[in-house]
Design an enzyme around this catalytic site. Structure first.
Site, PDB file in Angstrom:
ATOM      1  N   GLU A  84      83.217  58.248  54.085  1.00 55.89           N
ATOM      2  CA  GLU A  84      82.361  57.067  53.892  1.00 55.89           C
ATOM      3  C   GLU A  84      83.235  55.820  53.777  1.00 55.89           C
ATOM      4  O   GLU A  84      84.396  55.903  53.364  1.00 55.89           O
ATOM      5  CB  GLU A  84      81.513  57.281  52.625  1.00 55.89           C
ATOM      6  CG  GLU A  84      80.673  56.120  52.170  1.00 55.89           C
ATOM      7  CD  GLU A  84      79.597  55.689  53.162  1.00 55.89           C
ATOM      8  OE1 GLU A  84      79.941  55.428  54.330  1.00 55.89           O
ATOM      9  OE2 GLU A  84      78.430  55.587  52.765  1.00 55.89           O
ATOM     10  N   ASP A  85      82.688  54.686  54.168  1.00 58.91           N
ATOM     11  CA  ASP A  85      83.467  53.445  54.068  1.00 58.91           C
ATOM     12  C   ASP A  85      83.501  52.898  52.647  1.00 58.91           C
ATOM     13  O   ASP A  85      84.555  52.636  52.097  1.00 58.91           O
ATOM     14  CB  ASP A  85      82.952  52.380  55.068  1.00 58.91           C
ATOM     15  CG  ASP A  85      81.449  52.121  54.937  1.00 58.91           C
ATOM     16  OD1 ASP A  85      80.763  52.806  54.156  1.00 58.91           O
ATOM     17  OD2 ASP A  85      80.958  51.217  55.637  1.00 58.91           O
ATOM     18  N   ASP A 119      78.985  51.422  46.865  1.00 57.81           N
ATOM     19  CA  ASP A 119      78.681  50.184  46.152  1.00 57.81           C
ATOM     20  C   ASP A 119      77.938  50.557  44.868  1.00 57.81           C
ATOM     21  O   ASP A 119      78.561  50.930  43.880  1.00 57.81           O
ATOM     22  CB  ASP A 119      77.866  49.303  47.112  1.00 57.81           C
ATOM     23  CG  ASP A 119      77.665  47.886  46.633  1.00 57.81           C
ATOM     24  OD1 ASP A 119      78.483  47.390  45.849  1.00 57.81           O
ATOM     25  OD2 ASP A 119      76.684  47.257  47.048  1.00 57.81           O
ATOM     26  N   PHE A 162      81.697  40.544  48.475  1.00 55.30           N
ATOM     27  CA  PHE A 162      81.303  41.033  49.785  1.00 55.30           C
ATOM     28  C   PHE A 162      82.480  41.014  50.753  1.00 55.30           C
ATOM     29  O   PHE A 162      83.162  40.003  50.904  1.00 55.30           O
ATOM     30  CB  PHE A 162      80.144  40.207  50.343  1.00 55.30           C
ATOM     31  CG  PHE A 162      79.514  40.856  51.534  1.00 55.30           C
ATOM     32  CD1 PHE A 162      78.609  41.889  51.374  1.00 55.30           C
ATOM     33  CD2 PHE A 162      79.866  40.461  52.813  1.00 55.30           C
ATOM     34  CE1 PHE A 162      78.054  42.524  52.479  1.00 55.30           C
ATOM     35  CE2 PHE A 162      79.312  41.083  53.923  1.00 55.30           C
ATOM     36  CZ  PHE A 162      78.405  42.123  53.761  1.00 55.30           C
ATOM     37  N   ARG A 182      82.780  44.418  62.294  1.00 57.56           N
ATOM     38  CA  ARG A 182      83.244  45.796  62.074  1.00 57.56           C
ATOM     39  C   ARG A 182      84.584  46.086  62.742  1.00 57.56           C
ATOM     40  O   ARG A 182      85.343  46.944  62.315  1.00 57.56           O
ATOM     41  CB  ARG A 182      82.223  46.805  62.627  1.00 57.56           C
ATOM     42  CG  ARG A 182      80.903  46.835  61.891  1.00 57.56           C
ATOM     43  CD  ARG A 182      80.117  48.075  62.309  1.00 57.56           C
ATOM     44  NE  ARG A 182      78.707  47.989  61.982  1.00 57.56           N
ATOM     45  CZ  ARG A 182      78.180  48.360  60.816  1.00 57.56           C
ATOM     46  NH1 ARG A 182      78.973  48.813  59.867  1.00 57.56           N
ATOM     47  NH2 ARG A 182      76.888  48.267  60.598  1.00 57.56           N
TER      48      ARG A 182
END
Ligand code: IMP
Ligand code: MG
Length: 178
Positions: A102-103, A106, A155, A168
């Protein structure tokens, strides 16, 4: 510090491409060490993890199976953890040692729900590898087995992560300018 315009916002470089390379290579070493002699099935969470997974998996050194999954989470309406399958997983995880790539975790709501779905198919084990986490906003007891870097609650874009679909492809990670 190099600046980057992404869609309609200004971002500044936060983690260089060189450092990202080191983070991915350290993660790959850690996971490889623990899974030596086993035959894991990698689950890549689209879209965000595609850059991380491409680098990580090419460092693996031997042949493995890779599956891609994509779920849409209801963002905007304060991440409820409700997800809808777009490319779902299924029986292929049964009995397997599953490693999720997973990136970013959060709030952790998306991953919590995803783990619940994966576990419904009775894998032998499930391990979570996440490039980033934001511990300030993590609102559950999710255990990230292998973590690249902890980030402040800001962010970011680049290295697979997007701002409204943009950015991306950027090889470094950028943080929004406040
Ligand atoms: P969670 O359910 O709150 O953990 O949301 C996780 C998802 O939100 C990630 O898979 C990303 O797609 C997205 N996300 C969270 N933080 C960021 C960020 O800083 N930049 C871009 N996407 C993010
Ligand atoms: Mg994601």
């Amino acid at each position: 510090m190099s600046k980057m315009r992404v869609k309609d916002r200004d971002f500044v470089e936060f983690i260089s491409a060189e450092e990202m390379k080191k983070v991915v290579s350290r993660l790959s070493d850690e996971v490889k060490r623990d899974f030596q002699g086993r035959n894991p099935l990698f689950l890549v969470i689209l879209n965000g993890a595609f850059v991380f997974a491409a680098d990580f998996l090419r460092l693996w050194g031997s042949s493995v199976e890779v599956q891609f999954i994509r779920y849409k989470s209801y963002e905007g309406m304060c991440s409820s953890g409700k997800i809808t399958p777009i490319m779902p997983i299924g029986e292929e995880v049964a009995g397997r040692d599953v490693i999720i790539l997973e990136d970013i975790v959060d709030t952790g709501n998306t991953m919590c729900e995803l783990l619940r779905v994966v576990n419904e198919y009775h894998p032998n084990s499930v391990s979570l590898v996440s490039l980033f986490s934001k511990p300030e906003v993590l609102n559950n007891k999710l255990k990230i087995d292998y973590l690249g870097k902890e980030l402040p609650n800001k962010f970011i874009v680049g290295f697979g992560l997007d701002y409204d679909g943009h950015g991306r492809n950027l090889p470094a990670v950028y943080v929004v300018e406040d």
